[in-house]
Design a protein around this motif. Structure first.
Motif, PDB file in Angstrom:
ATOM      1  N   PRO A  74       9.191  17.180  -3.023  1.00 37.19           N
ATOM      2  CA  PRO A  74       9.364  15.731  -3.163  1.00 37.19           C
ATOM      3  C   PRO A  74       8.491  15.176  -4.283  1.00 37.19           C
ATOM      4  N   LEU A  75       9.047  14.243  -5.035  1.00 36.89           N
ATOM      5  CA  LEU A  75       8.347  13.661  -6.167  1.00 36.89           C
ATOM      6  C   LEU A  75       8.036  12.187  -5.930  1.00 36.89           C
ATOM      7  N   LEU A  76       8.986  11.452  -5.400  1.00 37.91           N
ATOM      8  CA  LEU A  76       8.797  10.048  -5.067  1.00 37.91           C
ATOM      9  C   LEU A  76       9.871   9.626  -4.079  1.00 37.91           C
ATOM     10  N   TRP A  77       9.656   8.484  -3.487  1.00 38.81           N
ATOM     11  CA  TRP A  77      10.631   7.872  -2.581  1.00 38.81           C
ATOM     12  C   TRP A  77      11.151   6.619  -3.248  1.00 38.81           C
ATOM     13  N   VAL A  78      12.471   6.366  -3.162  1.00 42.69           N
ATOM     14  CA  VAL A  78      13.090   5.190  -3.777  1.00 42.69           C
ATOM     15  C   VAL A  78      13.950   4.492  -2.740  1.00 42.69           C
ATOM     16  N   SER A  79      13.842   3.171  -2.658  1.00 45.26           N
ATOM     17  CA  SER A  79      14.662   2.409  -1.721  1.00 45.26           C
ATOM     18  C   SER A  79      16.126   2.454  -2.134  1.00 45.26           C
ATOM     19  N   ASP A  80      17.020   2.401  -1.146  1.00 49.47           N
ATOM     20  CA  ASP A  80      18.447   2.385  -1.445  1.00 49.47           C
ATOM     21  C   ASP A  80      18.883   1.045  -2.018  1.00 49.47           C
ATOM     22  N   GLY A  81      18.272  -0.020  -1.565  1.00 48.96           N
ATOM     23  CA  GLY A  81      18.642  -1.356  -2.020  1.00 48.96           C
ATOM     24  C   GLY A  81      17.603  -1.948  -2.955  1.00 48.96           C
ATOM     25  N   ALA A  82      17.925  -3.124  -3.487  1.00 51.36           N
ATOM     26  CA  ALA A  82      17.042  -3.785  -4.441  1.00 51.36           C
ATOM     27  C   ALA A  82      15.809  -4.365  -3.751  1.00 51.36           C
ATOM     28  N   ALA A  83      14.703  -4.324  -4.454  1.00 48.60           N
ATOM     29  CA  ALA A  83      13.478  -4.968  -3.974  1.00 48.60           C
ATOM     30  C   ALA A  83      13.649  -6.485  -4.037  1.00 48.60           C
ATOM     31  N   THR A  84      12.934  -7.186  -3.193  1.00 44.50           N
ATOM     32  CA  THR A  84      12.978  -8.638  -3.165  1.00 44.50           C
ATOM     33  C   THR A  84      11.575  -9.192  -3.383  1.00 44.50           C
ATOM     34  N   PRO A  85      11.459 -10.462  -3.803  1.00 45.86           N
ATOM     35  CA  PRO A  85      10.117 -11.049  -3.937  1.00 45.86           C
ATOM     36  C   PRO A  85       9.333 -10.915  -2.638  1.00 45.86           C
ATOM     37  N   GLY A  86       8.073 -10.594  -2.763  1.00 44.85           N
ATOM     38  CA  GLY A  86       7.227 -10.376  -1.604  1.00 44.85           C
ATOM     39  C   GLY A  86       7.098  -8.918  -1.212  1.00 44.85           C
ATOM     40  N   THR A  87       7.918  -8.050  -1.830  1.00 44.51           N
ATOM     41  CA  THR A  87       7.900  -6.626  -1.478  1.00 44.51           C
ATOM     42  C   THR A  87       6.530  -6.016  -1.703  1.00 44.51           C
ATOM     43  N   TRP A  88       5.932  -6.294  -2.853  1.00 45.10           N
ATOM     44  CA  TRP A  88       4.645  -5.691  -3.205  1.00 45.10           C
ATOM     45  C   TRP A  88       3.572  -6.077  -2.183  1.00 45.10           C
ATOM     46  N   ALA A  89       3.472  -7.368  -1.912  1.00 44.96           N
ATOM     47  CA  ALA A  89       2.459  -7.832  -0.974  1.00 44.96           C
ATOM     48  C   ALA A  89       2.728  -7.316   0.443  1.00 44.96           C
ATOM     49  N   ARG A  90       4.002  -7.172   0.786  1.00 40.77           N
ATOM     50  CA  ARG A  90       4.361  -6.769   2.148  1.00 40.77           C
ATOM     51  C   ARG A  90       3.896  -5.359   2.457  1.00 40.77           C
ATOM     52  N   TYR A  91       3.994  -4.455   1.489  1.00 41.94           N
ATOM     53  CA  TYR A  91       3.742  -3.046   1.769  1.00 41.94           C
ATOM     54  C   TYR A  91       2.427  -2.504   1.220  1.00 41.94           C
ATOM     55  N   ARG A  92       1.760  -3.224   0.326  1.00 37.64           N
ATOM     56  CA  ARG A  92       0.673  -2.621  -0.436  1.00 37.64           C
ATOM     57  C   ARG A  92      -0.437  -2.042   0.440  1.00 37.64           C
ATOM     58  N   SER A  93      -0.961  -2.829   1.382  1.00 36.53           N
ATOM     59  CA  SER A  93      -2.115  -2.372   2.150  1.00 36.53           C
ATOM     60  C   SER A  93      -1.802  -1.124   2.961  1.00 36.53           C
ATOM     61  N   ALA A  94      -0.655  -1.128   3.635  1.00 38.67           N
ATOM     62  CA  ALA A  94      -0.285   0.024   4.453  1.00 38.67           C
ATOM     63  C   ALA A  94      -0.041   1.251   3.593  1.00 38.67           C
ATOM     64  N   LEU A  95       0.584   1.056   2.436  1.00 40.75           N
ATOM     65  CA  LEU A  95       0.893   2.184   1.572  1.00 40.75           C
ATOM     66  C   LEU A  95      -0.365   2.777   0.956  1.00 40.75           C
ATOM     67  N   ASP A  96      -1.323   1.934   0.586  1.00 40.41           N
ATOM     68  CA  ASP A  96      -2.597   2.437   0.062  1.00 40.41           C
ATOM     69  C   ASP A  96      -3.286   3.316   1.089  1.00 40.41           C
ATOM     70  N   ALA A  97      -3.221   2.906   2.356  1.00 39.30           N
ATOM     71  CA  ALA A  97      -3.885   3.666   3.412  1.00 39.30           C
ATOM     72  C   ALA A  97      -3.265   5.045   3.586  1.00 39.30           C
ATOM     73  N   VAL A  98      -1.973   5.143   3.374  1.00 40.42           N
ATOM     74  CA  VAL A  98      -1.277   6.420   3.530  1.00 40.42           C
ATOM     75  C   VAL A  98      -1.454   7.301   2.292  1.00 40.42           C
ATOM     76  N   GLY A  99      -1.665   6.693   1.147  1.00 42.79           N
ATOM     77  CA  GLY A  99      -1.847   7.463  -0.084  1.00 42.79           C
ATOM     78  C   GLY A  99      -0.750   7.264  -1.103  1.00 42.79           C
ATOM     79  N   PHE A 100       0.001   6.149  -1.003  1.00 40.87           N
ATOM     80  CA  PHE A 100       1.059   5.843  -1.957  1.00 40.87           C
ATOM     81  C   PHE A 100       0.629   4.745  -2.921  1.00 40.87           C
ATOM     82  N   ARG A 101       1.220   4.766  -4.108  1.00 41.33           N
ATOM     83  CA  ARG A 101       1.182   3.636  -5.026  1.00 41.33           C
ATOM     84  C   ARG A 101       2.605   3.104  -5.177  1.00 41.33           C
ATOM     85  N   ILE A 102       2.713   1.783  -5.292  1.00 42.01           N
ATOM     86  CA  ILE A 102       4.017   1.136  -5.427  1.00 42.01           C
ATOM     87  C   ILE A 102       4.359   0.974  -6.900  1.00 42.01           C
ATOM     88  N   VAL A 103       5.635   1.131  -7.239  1.00 43.91           N
ATOM     89  CA  VAL A 103       6.138   0.781  -8.563  1.00 43.91           C
ATOM     90  C   VAL A 103       7.588   0.362  -8.398  1.00 43.91           C
TER      91      VAL A 103
END
Length: 276
Positions: free
Chosen positions: A41-70
């Protein structure tokens, strides 16, 4: 350079990340096949389009797991550039390079190209007030805003405006500056074949200006900047770095470094680069 694939492997059996408290939207893994274990596995990609608020919604939880958002922008309606067009096996490690050395070499190459295609007077004006010798690194910005909050704000501004229907992507990498190398992104290949060298510059911008990689497309890079230069004078040295990093960005939009420094940089929390 290798990614830490364990968080992605977990998503293969728990695709929404419920057991990690992520609550992701539907998505799928992109695998690498040309280097390393087949179907790693190289990265995970959502099937649908991102919406405003996506970054703020997931950032803290994803950092804890070891992901960076792009955000990944599918410019042409096909997914070939991120599904089969990414190859970390072709790049080095960003830690192997010094930002100042990278920028010096790229500056000299860009200046030589300008001098080869313009007469002497026009070439001198294009890079004024600098000459063929590159200045040193620009001083760090002032007191930064929160880099992660700035990234969230910039990503919200990109969605539906600069970027049409971008996808949310998760990459297991330690710092945002290394993200292009971690996935083997080849957007600047016509300018720099080893994107890790540019990531060394991104690391330096991360440290000096609170920059974060927020979006990638086939040949475009978007950064949020928590501590941008505030005045045209402060922006000149930064403009020289941008010219080395991505000459098209400056000369095809502003004609000269001076204009770019005056019009594109002061107070701007969003830096964007594109390679022709």
């Amino acid at each position: 350079m290798t990614t830490r694939s364990a968080p992605l492997t977990a998503l293969s059996t728990d695709p929404t990340g419920e057991t990690s408290g992520l609550g992701l939207p539907p998505g799928s893994l992109v695998t690498r096949t040309s280097d390393g274990p087949r179907h790693e596995p190289l990265l995970w990609v959502s099937d649908g389009a991102a919406t405003p608020g996506t970054w703020a919604r997931y950032r803290s939880a994803l950092d804890a797991v070891g992901f960076r958002i792009v955000l990944l922008q599918d410019e042409s309606g096909i997914e070939e550039w991120w599904d089969g067009g990414l190859d970390p096996g072709l790049v080095s490690d960003p830690g192997d390079h010094r930002a100042e050395d990278v920028l010096r070499g790229l500056w000299e190459s860009a200046v030589a190209d300008v001098e080869a295609h313009q007469d002497e007077e026009d070439a001198a004006e294009a890079i004024a007030p600098f000459t063929g010798r590159r200045p040193g690194l620009a001083p760090a910005g002032g007191v930064p805003a929160d880099p992660d909050a700035t990234a969230a704000d910039v990503s919200d501004g990109l969605i539906g405006a600069w970027l049409e229907s971008p996808r949310l992507a998760l990459v297991p990498v330690g710092r945002a500056a290394d993200l292009p190398a971690a996935i083997g992104w080849s957007g600047p290949v016509g300018h720099e074949s080893d994107v890790s060298r540019l990531c060394a510059v991104l690391r330096s911008w991360e440290e000096r200006f609170g920059a974060r990689v927020v979006a990638l497309s086939h040949a475009r890079l978007d950064l949020s900047v928590a501590a941008p230069p505030r005045t045209p004078d402060e922006a000149l040295a930064v403009a020289a770095e941008h010219f080395a990093f991505c000459p098209d960005n400056v000369l095809q939009g502003y004609d000269s470094l001076r204009l770019y420094a005056e019009q594109a940089l002061p107070g701007n929390a969003h830096w964007t680069f594109w390679w022709d």
